[in-house]
Design a protein around this motif. Structure first.
Motif, short mmCIF file in Angstrom:
data_model
loop_
_atom_site.label_atom_id
_atom_site.label_comp_id
_atom_site.label_asym_id
_atom_site.label_seq_id
_atom_site.Cartn_x
_atom_site.Cartn_y
_atom_site.Cartn_z
N VAL A 8 -8.74 5.51 -0.47
CA VAL A 8 -7.63 4.89 -1.19
C VAL A 8 -7.62 5.33 -2.65
N LEU A 9 -8.76 5.23 -3.33
CA LEU A 9 -8.82 5.56 -4.76
C LEU A 9 -8.46 7.02 -5.02
N SER A 10 -8.83 7.90 -4.12
CA SER A 10 -8.55 9.33 -4.33
C SER A 10 -7.06 9.64 -4.26
N ARG A 11 -6.26 8.74 -3.72
CA ARG A 11 -4.82 8.96 -3.57
C ARG A 11 -4.00 8.26 -4.66
N LYS B 167 -4.00 7.09 -12.29
CA LYS B 167 -4.43 6.26 -13.42
C LYS B 167 -5.37 5.14 -12.96
N VAL B 168 -6.37 5.53 -12.17
CA VAL B 168 -7.34 4.56 -11.66
C VAL B 168 -8.31 4.20 -12.79
N LYS B 169 -8.54 2.90 -12.95
CA LYS B 169 -9.46 2.41 -13.97
C LYS B 169 -10.34 1.33 -13.36
N ARG B 170 -11.64 1.47 -13.51
CA ARG B 170 -12.57 0.44 -13.02
C ARG B 170 -12.45 -0.78 -13.93
N THR B 171 -12.32 -1.95 -13.31
CA THR B 171 -12.20 -3.19 -14.08
C THR B 171 -13.37 -4.13 -13.86
N GLY B 172 -14.26 -3.76 -12.97
CA GLY B 172 -15.42 -4.59 -12.68
C GLY B 172 -16.16 -4.01 -11.50
N ALA B 173 -17.18 -4.73 -11.06
CA ALA B 173 -17.93 -4.29 -9.90
C ALA B 173 -17.03 -4.33 -8.68
N ALA C 207 -4.67 0.51 -10.80
CA ALA C 207 -4.01 1.81 -10.74
C ALA C 207 -2.51 1.61 -10.72
N LEU C 208 -1.80 2.73 -10.85
CA LEU C 208 -0.35 2.67 -10.68
C LEU C 208 -0.06 2.40 -9.21
N CYS C 209 0.88 1.52 -8.95
CA CYS C 209 1.27 1.23 -7.57
C CYS C 209 2.15 2.36 -7.06
N PRO C 210 1.78 2.97 -5.93
CA PRO C 210 2.57 4.09 -5.42
C PRO C 210 3.85 3.65 -4.70
N ALA C 211 4.02 2.35 -4.48
CA ALA C 211 5.17 1.87 -3.72
C ALA C 211 6.40 1.60 -4.58
N ILE D 30 -7.14 -3.26 -6.92
CA ILE D 30 -7.86 -2.78 -5.75
C ILE D 30 -9.25 -3.39 -5.79
N ARG D 31 -9.71 -3.87 -4.65
CA ARG D 31 -11.06 -4.44 -4.57
C ARG D 31 -11.70 -4.04 -3.27
N GLU D 32 -12.98 -3.72 -3.33
CA GLU D 32 -13.73 -3.46 -2.10
C GLU D 32 -14.52 -4.72 -1.77
N ALA D 33 -14.26 -5.29 -0.62
CA ALA D 33 -14.96 -6.50 -0.18
C ALA D 33 -16.37 -6.15 0.25
N GLU D 34 -17.21 -7.15 0.38
CA GLU D 34 -18.60 -6.94 0.77
C GLU D 34 -18.74 -6.22 2.10
N ASP D 35 -17.78 -6.44 3.01
CA ASP D 35 -17.86 -5.81 4.33
C ASP D 35 -17.23 -4.42 4.35
N GLY D 36 -16.80 -3.91 3.17
CA GLY D 36 -16.28 -2.56 3.08
C GLY D 36 -14.78 -2.43 3.22
N LYS D 37 -14.08 -3.53 3.51
CA LYS D 37 -12.62 -3.42 3.61
C LYS D 37 -12.02 -3.35 2.21
#
Length: 146
Positions: A8-11, A14-20, A25-29, A39-46
Motif C-alpha cells: 500500500v505505502l509503495s503506491r 507524499k507518505v509521512k510516518r506519524t507514529g509507530a 499520505a495523499l488520498c488517491p481516490a 494509514i495504520r498497520e494493525a497488530e495482525d498485519g492488516k
C-alpha cells in the motif's frame, strides 16, 4: 511477496510516518492537495485506511490498483478457512474523538475566516456543513446523541 503495508505505502504519494505503524499520505481516490489519508498497520498485519474527506476504503484501494483482499496478510485472506467468523474491529473511542477533533478544527478555521471578513467559497461552506454532519454522526455512533 510484499507485506500488505509495504504494498500500500509503495503506491501512495507524499507518505509521512506519524507514529509507530501509522502514516499519512495523499488520498488517491480524490484530488488531494494535502494529505488526508491515514494509514495504520494493525497488530495482525492488516492495513487500515481512513480518508478524512470521506472516500470509502473500496474507492481508495481501487485507485491504488488493489483489491480489499490486499489489505490483509496471506494467512488472513480467507477467514472461512480459519473458522474465525467475520472480522470485527473493536470500537475505538480514541479514534472517534480524533475524528471529532479534526472536524472541529476544520469548522473553527472556517468560522475564523468568516469572522475575519474573508470571502468564503462554496467549497469551504460545503466542507463546514460536512464537518457538522461528521461530528453529529460520530456522536450518534458512540451513543452521545439521540
Amino acid at each position: 511477496m510484499k507485506s500488505p503495508i509495504s504494498n500500500v505505502l509503495s503506491r501512495l504519494h507524499k507518505v509521512k510516518r506519524t507514529g509507530a505503524d501509522k502514516w499519512q499520505a495523499l488520498c488517491p481516490a480524490h484530488d488531494d492537495r494535502r494529505p488526508s489519508l491515514s494509514i495504520r498497520e494493525a497488530e495482525d498485519g492488516k492495513v487500515l485506511l481512513k480518508c478524512w474527506t470521506g472516500c470509502e476504503v473500496a474507492e481508495i484501494v481501487d485507485a491504488l490498483g488493489l483489491g480489499l483482499v490486499d489489505l490483509f496478510p496471506d494467512d488472513r485472506r480467507s477467514l472461512s478457512n480459519h473458522c474465525t467468523g467475520p472480522m470485527r474491529r473493536p470500537f475505538d473511542y480514541r479514534e472517534a474523538l480524533q475524528g471529532i477533533s479534526h472536524e472541529a478544527t476544520v469548522a473553527r478555521l472556517i468560522v475564523a475566516a468568516i469572522n475575519r471578513g474573508d470571502k468564503i467559497d462554496p467549497e469551504s461552506l460545503n466542507r463546514l456543513a460536512q464537518a457538522e454532519q461528521r461530528i453529529d454522526a460520530a456522536l450518534r455512533a458512540v451513543g452521545g446523541v439521540q
